[in-house]
Scaffold this motif. Structure first.
Motif, PDB file in Angstrom:
ATOM      1  N   HIS A 149       8.674 -12.600  47.141  1.00  0.00           N
ATOM      2  CA  HIS A 149       7.662 -12.108  46.348  1.00  0.00           C
ATOM      3  C   HIS A 149       6.635 -13.436  46.399  1.00  0.00           C
ATOM      4  O   HIS A 149       6.792 -14.462  46.534  1.00  0.00           O
ATOM      5  CB  HIS A 149       8.075 -11.650  45.118  1.00  0.00           C
ATOM      6  N   SER A 150       5.390 -12.919  46.057  1.00  0.00           N
ATOM      7  CA  SER A 150       4.731 -13.683  45.404  1.00  0.00           C
ATOM      8  C   SER A 150       4.338 -13.684  43.896  1.00  0.00           C
ATOM      9  O   SER A 150       4.531 -12.727  43.374  1.00  0.00           O
ATOM     10  CB  SER A 150       3.107 -13.551  46.025  1.00  0.00           C
ATOM     11  N   VAL A 151       4.338 -14.853  43.013  1.00  0.00           N
ATOM     12  CA  VAL A 151       4.047 -14.796  41.790  1.00  0.00           C
ATOM     13  C   VAL A 151       2.641 -14.758  41.443  1.00  0.00           C
ATOM     14  O   VAL A 151       2.348 -14.295  40.288  1.00  0.00           O
ATOM     15  CB  VAL A 151       4.649 -15.878  40.990  1.00  0.00           C
ATOM     16  N   GLY A 152       1.751 -15.165  42.086  1.00  0.00           N
ATOM     17  CA  GLY A 152       0.143 -15.196  41.868  1.00  0.00           C
ATOM     18  C   GLY A 152      -0.458 -15.846  42.875  1.00  0.00           C
ATOM     19  O   GLY A 152      -0.007 -16.359  43.759  1.00  0.00           O
TER      20      GLY A 152
END
Ligand SMILES: Cc1cc2nc3c(=O)[nH]c(=O)nc-3n(C[C@H](O)[C@H](O)[C@H](O)COP(=O)(O)OP(=O)(O)OC[C@H]3O[C@@H](n4cnc5c(N)ncnc54)[C@H](O)[C@@H]3O)c2cc1C
Ligand SMILES: Cc1cc2nc3c(=O)[nH]c(=O)nc-3n(C[C@H](O)[C@H](O)[C@H](O)COP(=O)(O)OP(=O)(O)OC[C@H]3O[C@@H](n4cnc5c(N)ncnc54)[C@H](O)[C@@H]3O)c2cc1C
Lengths: 296, 490
Positions: A149-152
């Protein structure tokens, strides 16, 4: 009730090595790991830097774990994954919970190698909103490296623990912006190697003597009010993610109820990050193996 | 257009209990809630105390409902299968001014029929609470005071009402309301409803909802509150709810041993302007720690795991002056219920609204039956509901049986709170659609690591169950995505 000589709690570097040490010394051993994988924190450390002392090589965390796991699997030790130890009792029994059921085990000796947990932002008592987008560095690392995933996109880092520095490098390498790293002390913490290879090499802006006074944003974080501890100056820094690297705390929850005048019972020892936070995995392995093999 | 007999606006604890009480009647009931889940408003952040009733002016609606609610709370919690700890409370004084307040409360309580109240002092006071500051001079002991988890209470009422046939419509915000053909037309973004009766439980917006039809008489002027939460490592530090009655003007400290084993510290009473809605104020948090040092000097504040804020829906009478509505100086001290020809409004229901939720719900049902004529009983009605089975606190045999029934209960995901995959899946089946929704139903993420260890697991389970990408999972509803945009897409 089933009986083993050694119960080892935790299947990270420490637990794997302690179990191997005990098995090679001819004892019956049961190792319980809560997660689906053996290796513990190593699994989410995709950077290199493991095993220089032990193997003379620069391995990633999973590669390092892959050096430890087969030896244990080829030993006489019994290994249970997706199995949590729920409690330890003074009568030298442990309650185990797994998909296969709940059971109680009797043991002579126990090595607690439950690792550590991260200090959280919420425990700091900082004012402001409680929006999405605030992660400990270890959680961010797990989401990114294990979940894909990407966190931001615009990330502010609070604290200069090693995992935060490693994640800063990772964010930049994957096209994210690290707005700044804030540290309240007058120097960056963690290992010198990380400072060089993660912060300096990637030109991460580091603001020393600086902390967060307030979280801004509803829904998702939109920034913080930062404060310089010397001048008292306050200003806004905008970001869509806050990653905290505030330090690690040995997770000794399981033995808390067993302490008598602050002393552990003679049948219980702590190992690895559960005993004290270790920077280098090689020393964890050596100490844990010795503890498993020793008689005490 | 959808037809319903009764429309309830808002699914906080009051809307849920109004729906539950109404569900005993043979009526079609629809609850309109603007958010994605129940208990996200005032009900989300409060102190969780089930008051015994000595605080209220004898003869007031609050005093009457509170005494009755408290007396029947064990039965209510049995019906709804929720945790209730009747731990008792001590209101403590540190000097003559506060001692006089205690005497006054004792008198109030005796007049309202509160059982077991008495003043304690000296050794008895410190035997009850050894960790209380020894500067305390006197205490008012109320054995009937209790504690619940407010989410658990509201969610239980919701599930029970839904099982009895009430229709809950989430993400539907009431935009307009008008009278038509002896009933009401209600408009949300998605639908138009025709209802015979409207029960307005819109919390902080209850005045705005009422003013869709009526001229203002009471408006809500919120003030802010801040809380600290200490880890369950301090469990047992206080056995009772502690109300500190300050010697000086202003609010005292409340300390609550929660049903989850934490210690809740708070609330402050401060202007709404000191922090944005949903934010804690630095000054409030500071005030709490300072008061702790006075009331409980040995309390280990280092065990703090979280802080949060709340809004109080203070009702004030307003009157028109030159075209603007001007509030009276003081907020109204009693519950305010308005009946405007088939529209009943619960306006500015603050403490002890949680305690009295079932009683207020019963009033709404009585009013409906009076207005419409008794519609008969709902043949589907059952007062009982079963909670999410919690491993924590279960004995070994029960726990083993549960794992045999469903292996997911053997797989612990939230380490701090001892919450299994099975409990989280069950919470999602029952309507949790956000991380906070799972937290409110299971406790996952409420412990010392604040979700650091279970977040990724809960996130995956929420995404899979709703068949949405993980990027669409939110912390707390619209606008609060947990993750960033997918790698490779920026
Ligand atoms: C992010 C990070 C980066 C690092 N980078 C480096 C590096 O580059 N080079 C280097 O040499 N060292 C590095 N280290 C240090 C080193 O990797 C660690 O000190 C070491 O791996 C810790 O091993 P451990 O077994 O003590 O803990 P962990 O790996 O945390 O293992 C603990 C295990 O116990 C399990 N467990 C806990 N409680 C229970 C229970 N009740 N029942 C069952 N199972 C349980 C957990 O699931 C976990 O798998 C790094 C550490 C971290 C955290
Ligand atoms: C700081 C504090 C501490 C408290 N402590 C206690 C205590 O210890 N004990 C006790 O007994 N009581 C306590 N209370 C009181 C108690 O919390 C409240 O009385 C109760 O939660 C009010 O519930 P509610 O349903 O009215 O409000 P809410 O929970 O706010 O519900 C209102 C709902 O209406 C919805 N809504 C609003 N407008 C619309 C619209 N136009 N269309 C659709 N939906 C809409 C909102 O989204 C919300 O879900 C406390 C209150 C506060 C503020």
């Amino acid at each position: 009730m089933e009986h083993v000589d050694f119960l080892v709690i935790g299947g990270g570097a420490a637990g794997l090595s302690a179990a191997l040490g005990a098995a090679e010394a001819g004892r019956s051993v049961l190792l319980c790991e809560r997660g689906t994988l053996l290796g513990g924190i190593l699994n989410q450390c995709l950077h290199e830097g493991f095993g220089r002392a032990l193997f003379g090589e620069d391995l990633t965390g999973p590669e390092f774990a892959a050096r430890l796991i087969p030896a244990l699997q080829n030993s006489s030790a019994q290994v249970l994954t997706q199995t949590s130890v729920l409690s330890l009792s003074p009568d030298q029994t442990a309650l185990l919970s797994g998909r296969a059921g709940l059971r109680r085990i009797r043991f002579d000796r126990c090595i607690l190698a439950a690792g550590c947990r991260e200090k959280t932002f919420a425990s700091l008592g900082i004012a402001g909103t409680r929006p999405a987008g605030i992660f400990t560095a270890g959680t961010a690392q797990k989401l990114v490296n294990l979940g894909g995933h990407s966190v931001g996109d615009r990330i502010l880092i609070l604290g200069s623990g090693d995992i935060g520095q490693i994640m800063a490098r990772h964010f930049v390498e994957s096209g994210r912006a690290v707005v700044a790293l804030l540290e309240q002390a007058d120097h960056v913490g963690g290992m010198a190697r990380n400072r060089r290879e993660c912060l300096e090499a990637y030109r991460i802006p580091v603001l020393l003597r600086t902390t967060v006074d307030e979280i801004l944003g509803t829904g998702r974080i939109r920034g913080v009010t930062a404060r310089n501890l010397d001048t008292g100056r306050r200003w806004e820094i905008s970001c869509d993610t806050l990653v905290t690297a505030l330090g690690l705390l040995p997770d000794q929850t399981l033995c808390r109820s067993l302490l008598v005048k602050g002393q552990l019972p003679s049948w219980l020892r702590l190992s690895g990050n559960c005993e004290s936070v270790h920077d280098i995995v090689d020393s964890v392995v050596r100490e844990a193996y010795a503890l498993g093999a020793a008689s005490w | 257009m959808r037809h319903t007999d009764v429309a309830v606006i808002g699914a906080g604890v009051l809307g849920c209990f109004a729906a539950r009480a109404l569900s005993a009647l043979n009526l079609h009931i629809t609850v309109l809630e603007q958010r994605e889940d129940v208990c996200t408003g005032v009900t989300r952040a409060n102190t969780g105390i089930i008051y015994s009733g000595y605080d209220n002016h004898p003869g007031s609606l609050k005093a009457r409902l509170c005494a009755r609610a408290n007396a029947s709370f064990d039965r209510l919690c049995e019906e709804l299968d929720i945790r209730f700890s009747r731990c008792g409370s001590l209101m403590v004084a540190f000097g003559p001014h506060a001692e006089a307040v205690l005497e006054q409360k004792l008198e109030n309580g005796l007049a309202s029929g509160v059982a077991g109240l008495r003043i304690v002092e000296g050794d008895e006071l410190f035997a009850l609470e050894p960790n209380l500051s020894h500067a305390a001079t006197r205490g008012l002991f109320a054995p009937g005071t209790g504690v619940v988890n407010p989410w658990e209470l509201g969610i239980a009422a919701y599930e029970n009402a839904a099982a009895n046939g009430v229709e809950f419509r989430f993400c539907e915000r009431l935009l307009r309301m008008e009278r038509s053909e002896g009933g009401f037309l209600l408009e949300t973004e998605q639908e138009v409803y025709r209802a015979k009766i409207v029960i307005n439980c819109a919390g902080l917006s209850a005045d705005a909802v009422r003013e869709m039809l009526c001229l203002p008489t009471v408006r809500i002027f919120p003030t802010g509150a801040d809380y600290l939460v200490l880890d369950d490592t301090v469990q047992g530090f206080f056995q009772h709810v502690i109300f500190h009655e300050p010697e000086e003007k202003g609010k005292g400290l409340t300390l609550v041993p929660t049903v989850d084993g934490n210690l809740l510290v708070g609330p402050t009473e401060r202007g709404r302007d000191l922090a944005p809605d949903g934010a804690t104020a630095a000054s409030g948090l500071r005030w709490l720690t300072e008061l702790c040092a006075k009331v409980a000097p040995s309390l280990p504040l280092s065990e703090q795991i979280r802080s949060f804020s709340a809004l109080r829906p203070n009702p004030r009478t307003v009157r028109e002056e030159g075209g603007v509505w001007v509030p009276e100086d003081r907020s109204i001290n009693d519950f305010t219920l308005y009946q405007d020809n088939g529209l009943i409004s619960l306006l500015g229901i603050k403490t002890p609204g949680l305690t009295c939720a079932a009683e207020l719900g019963r009033l709404c049902a009585e009013f409906t039956a009076e207005t419409l004529g008794f519609p008969g009983n709902n043949p589907r009605f059952h007062p009982n509901r079963r909670g999410v089975r919690r491993l924590h606190g279960m004995d070994e045999a029960q726990r083993a049986a549960l794992v045999r029934e469903d292996p997911n209960y053997g797989d612990i995901l939230c380490v701090c709170r001892d919450v299994s995959r099975g409990e989280i899946l069950e919470a999602i089946r029952r309507g949790a659609v956000t991380l906070d929704g799972v937290k409110r139903r299971t406790g996952a993420g409420m412990g010392r690591c604040q979700g650091a260890r279970c977040l990724s697991d809960v996130l995956e389970l929420l995404a899979r169950a709703q068949r949405i990408p993980p990027e669409a999972v939110t912390l707390d509803g619209e606008g609060s995505p947990v993750l960033g945009a997918k790698y490779g897409t920026c």
